[in-house]
Design a protein around this motif. Structure first.
Motif, PDB file in Angstrom:
ATOM      1  N   ILE A  11       4.998   8.237   3.926  1.00 49.45           N
ATOM      2  CA  ILE A  11       5.651   7.100   4.593  1.00 49.45           C
ATOM      3  C   ILE A  11       6.043   7.482   6.018  1.00 49.45           C
ATOM      4  O   ILE A  11       5.873   6.696   6.961  1.00 49.45           O
ATOM      5  CB  ILE A  11       6.880   6.643   3.784  1.00 49.45           C
ATOM      6  CG1 ILE A  11       6.439   6.045   2.442  1.00 49.45           C
ATOM      7  CG2 ILE A  11       7.710   5.627   4.572  1.00 49.45           C
ATOM      8  CD1 ILE A  11       7.578   5.657   1.523  1.00 49.45           C
ATOM      9  N   TRP A  30       5.701  -1.164   4.256  1.00 48.10           N
ATOM     10  CA  TRP A  30       6.453   0.066   4.515  1.00 48.10           C
ATOM     11  C   TRP A  30       7.142   0.010   5.880  1.00 48.10           C
ATOM     12  O   TRP A  30       8.308   0.410   6.013  1.00 48.10           O
ATOM     13  CB  TRP A  30       5.502   1.267   4.474  1.00 48.10           C
ATOM     14  CG  TRP A  30       5.114   1.691   3.088  1.00 48.10           C
ATOM     15  CD1 TRP A  30       5.497   1.128   1.912  1.00 48.10           C
ATOM     16  CD2 TRP A  30       4.254   2.794   2.750  1.00 48.10           C
ATOM     17  NE1 TRP A  30       4.932   1.785   0.854  1.00 48.10           N
ATOM     18  CE2 TRP A  30       4.165   2.826   1.340  1.00 48.10           C
ATOM     19  CE3 TRP A  30       3.549   3.728   3.496  1.00 48.10           C
ATOM     20  CZ2 TRP A  30       3.403   3.771   0.657  1.00 48.10           C
ATOM     21  CZ3 TRP A  30       2.782   4.682   2.826  1.00 48.10           C
ATOM     22  CH2 TRP A  30       2.705   4.702   1.422  1.00 48.10           C
ATOM     23  N   PRO A  41      13.379   6.058   2.515  1.00 46.32           N
ATOM     24  CA  PRO A  41      12.577   6.492   1.356  1.00 46.32           C
ATOM     25  C   PRO A  41      13.154   7.727   0.672  1.00 46.32           C
ATOM     26  O   PRO A  41      12.817   8.009  -0.479  1.00 46.32           O
ATOM     27  CB  PRO A  41      11.205   6.788   1.972  1.00 46.32           C
ATOM     28  CG  PRO A  41      11.480   7.079   3.412  1.00 46.32           C
ATOM     29  CD  PRO A  41      12.637   6.196   3.777  1.00 46.32           C
ATOM     30  N   THR A 127       8.991  -2.045  -0.811  1.00 49.19           N
ATOM     31  CA  THR A 127       7.668  -2.566  -1.155  1.00 49.19           C
ATOM     32  C   THR A 127       7.529  -2.699  -2.668  1.00 49.19           C
ATOM     33  O   THR A 127       7.713  -1.735  -3.407  1.00 49.19           O
ATOM     34  CB  THR A 127       6.578  -1.619  -0.624  1.00 49.19           C
ATOM     35  OG1 THR A 127       6.767  -1.434   0.769  1.00 49.19           O
ATOM     36  CG2 THR A 127       5.192  -2.174  -0.897  1.00 49.19           C
ATOM     37  N   PHE A 148       7.557   1.560  -2.119  1.00 47.38           N
ATOM     38  CA  PHE A 148       8.296   2.302  -1.089  1.00 47.38           C
ATOM     39  C   PHE A 148       9.295   3.258  -1.731  1.00 47.38           C
ATOM     40  O   PHE A 148       9.396   4.426  -1.350  1.00 47.38           O
ATOM     41  CB  PHE A 148       9.023   1.299  -0.179  1.00 47.38           C
ATOM     42  CG  PHE A 148       9.812   1.931   0.928  1.00 47.38           C
ATOM     43  CD1 PHE A 148       9.207   2.300   2.122  1.00 47.38           C
ATOM     44  CD2 PHE A 148      11.184   2.147   0.785  1.00 47.38           C
ATOM     45  CE1 PHE A 148       9.941   2.878   3.150  1.00 47.38           C
ATOM     46  CE2 PHE A 148      11.928   2.722   1.798  1.00 47.38           C
ATOM     47  CZ  PHE A 148      11.304   3.090   2.992  1.00 47.38           C
TER      48      PHE A 148
END
Length: 639
Positions: A11, A30, A41, A127, A148
């Motif tokens: 990410i 993201w 995250p 997400t 995510f």
């Protein structure tokens, strides 16, 4: 932990502008999670379940959609039976307002957030299938590490948007797995199924809301036009578009050569998109062969079309709020009940005799009481079960007796049940069981509005509204000589029919209402767990509302911590251990040859009168298992 660190690193690389093998829809989500929603995250967040009061508000706001979508959800759930999928219907805010899942995995589903009341908005969860579908308005699969938040990376979620007739996103249908095969392509079939189900729900919603307008349904293939159309639009009397399904809006834009994102078809004449106008609609009804019902877009494309005429205004359901309250409270919007309620409201204040038809336990006395409470009559409501009074007593019970009329009669005589209803309503339940000899006396009461007590001479006037009910076919009893034809026509001056509980679309509304009412009567709070709710939805309810009331009373009495679980319900809700006898379960039957398996299953079905619910109980399996086995063995119920 290594997997989590790798996911977070990926990410971060996307955030720095590095190219990614992920779908663009995942990458964009993201970026929104970090730039717009300010999510981290590295800080995983457990699934969030909204409080009960908040869930109730979300469900009430989505009540109409839940009722319309329920059939589609159940159909989809049957299509994926045995594959451990969970179905979620989320509203436009991402809150799950309806849910179907395997009761055996409820604890795991709740922990994962695949549960009634879970919130899957992208701003809270990152997400995910539901949240990202709400943002983009597109169907998608968010598979495992597409998520995510590392909390949700074991899941695979496939979602499709549901739009209202004006083109606004109103809900998301999601089908998810706690665990799935690694390749994302393994969910392509799930994506197809959930998209098709969302399309059908939109179509059902359009048909329900626009039933008094012209509806034009489209398909690129004539074979599917009448059975599974791809899109639909509703038109007013001047040919302007009143509403569409999402597919209908896209189809019109394509046919008219316009950008659907910049120009809504609502309010536009249909002739802007298709080479037709309102006068062409009658030629597109089922009166013509399907292959001849062709329309052409302004861009030259050809489509098959099916025009459905507006329903007459007399067929429209009166608004529930316009009905007398006792009658309005009988249902939560079921179409068959709504039509009956409208008719009942018109009959309530008349003295016309009413005959109520319906299976045992379907609520005939509830309806009779509602008619009385809406009648404005000042007298009492007197209910008589003609099947429950011994035959040698029924005459004196109904008509009363004069002083000394027979041995054991009271010295002053006694008023009968019919006279007790003077000024009010007399409800004769199970009228088909009334002894034939007494039927002529009842006929006189109806015709002359007077009665003569047993042993009496002088007639006594009575002012009563007569409502009768039977689960028998009275016409058949008349043909067999067991019921007087003249009495039948007197009682059947007007008729009302109650649908069986298994056919009602407002089952969940009725269930919630009964749980609340019976809990108050018991003096203790109670609510249904999702597993218990699903068990009740799946049951066939041969005993109708009476059986449901008994089940709820039992559950309220047995439940702990104010939550009703499947173990608190009657035996039908508790999975049984199959008997080792070869004929006792379908698991055992599968060990036999196909011929033996077919013969054994046929024997069980015949013994239960082809009642699938009862057959499933005897075989200790779910109804869907019986249906699947019937299909594989090519067993069809007799018509």
């Amino acid at each position: 932990m290594a997997g989590e660190r790798e996911h977070i690193r990926e990410i971060e690389e996307v955030l720095s502008g590095a190219r990614s093998a992920r779908d663009d829809i995942v990458v964009q989500s993201w970026l929104r999670c970090i730039d717009t929603h300010r999510l981290d995250p590295a800080r995983p967040t457990e699934a969030y379940i909204v409080p009960d009061t908040q869930l109730r508000e979300h469900r009430e706001q989505s009540e109409r959609l839940i009722a319309i979508a329920r059939s589609g959800l159940e159909t989809l759930f049957k299509q994926v039976a045995g594959q451990n999928y969970v179905l979620l219907l989320a509203d436009a805010k991402g809150v799950t307002v309806d849910f179907l899942g395997d009761p055996l995995f409820m604890d795991q589903l709740r922990t994962a957030g695949l549960y009634l009341g879970s919130e899957w908005s992208e701003s809270r969860t990152g997400t995910c299938g539901v949240g990202s579908c709400i943002v983009t308005g597109e169907a998608m699969t968010i598979h495992q590490t597409d998520h995510f938040d590392t909390t949700h990376t074991p899941l695979s979620c496939t979602a499709a948007p549901i739009f209202d007739t004006k083109g606004e996103l109103t809900a998301v249908l999601d089908i998810s797995l706690l665990r799935s095969p690694q390749p994302k392509v393994s969910q392509n079939l799930a994506l197809h199924l959930v998209t098709a189900s969302a399309r059908r729900i939109e179509l059902a919603n359009l048909m329900a809301q626009m039933h008094s307008e012209w509806v034009l349904r489209f398909s690129r293939s004539p074979e599917f036009l009448d059975v599974d159309p791809e899109a639909a639009v509703a038109l007013d009397a001047s040919g302007r578009v009143l509403g569409t399904t999402r597919g209908g809006a896209l189809l019109l834009a394509q046919a008219g050569g316009v950008d659907w994102r910049l120009s809504s078809p609502i309010g536009q004449p249909i002739s802007r998109y298709l080479d037709m106008d309102i006068d062409d609609l009658p030629n597109l009804t089922r009166g013509r062969p399907t292959e001849e019902r062709l329309v052409f877009g302004r861009n030259g494309s050809a489509l098959f079309a099916h025009a459905i005429e507006p329903q007459p205004s007399s067929g429209r359901r009166a608004p529930v709020e316009a009905l007398p309250k006792p009658i309005a409270e009988l249902s939560g919007g079921d179409p068959a009940m709504a039509a009956m309620q409208t008719r009942a409201a018109k009959l309530a204040r008349t003295t016309i005799p009413v005959l109520i038809h319906g299976e045992t336990g379907s609520g005939k006395e509830y309806l009779a009481r509602a008619l009385h409470d809406s009648s404005g009559r000042s007298g009492p409501f007197v209910a008589i079960n003609c099947a429950a009074i011994p035959e040698h007593l029924i005459e004196s019970e109904l008509f009363g007796h004069a002083a000394g009329a027979f041995t054991g009669a009271t010295a002053k005589g006694r008023k009968g049940l019919i006279e007790s209803a003077d000024g009010g309503t007399l409800f004769l339940d199970e009228i088909g069981d009334m002894p034939y000899a007494l039927q002529s006396r009842l006929l006189r009461v109806i015709a002359e509005r007077e009665l003569i007590p047993v042993g009496g001479i002088a007639p006594r006037p009575v002012d009563i509204k007569i409502i009768s009910a039977s689960h028998h076919d009275l016409r058949q009893l008349v043909a067999e000589g067991r019921f007087r034809e003249d009495l039948f026509y007197r009682l059947n001056a007007a008729s009302l029919t109650l649908p069986p509980l298994r056919e009602r679309t407002d089952f969940e509304w009725l269930l919630e209402r009964l749980v609340g009412e019976r809990a108050r009567l018991a003096g203790r709070p109670a609510r249904l767990s999702p597993a218990a709710r699903l068990a009740l939805i799946r049951h066939g309810w041969p005993g109708n509302i009476r059986e449901l009331v008994n089940a709820v009373d039992l559950a309220v009495a047995l439940c702990d911590d104010e939550t009703i679980q499947p173990s608190d319900l009657p035996d039908f809700a508790t999975p049984r251990v199959a008997s080792p006898a070869p004929s006792a379960s379908l698991v055992a039957l599968r060990a036999a040859s196909p011929e033996e398996e077919r013969a054994a299953l046929l024997a069980v079905l015949a013994a239960t009168g082809w009642n699938i619910s009862e057959a499933a109980r005897r075989l200790a399996v779910d109804r869907t298992t019986v249906h699947r086995r019937m299909k594989r063995l090519r067993l069809e119920a007799p018509n």
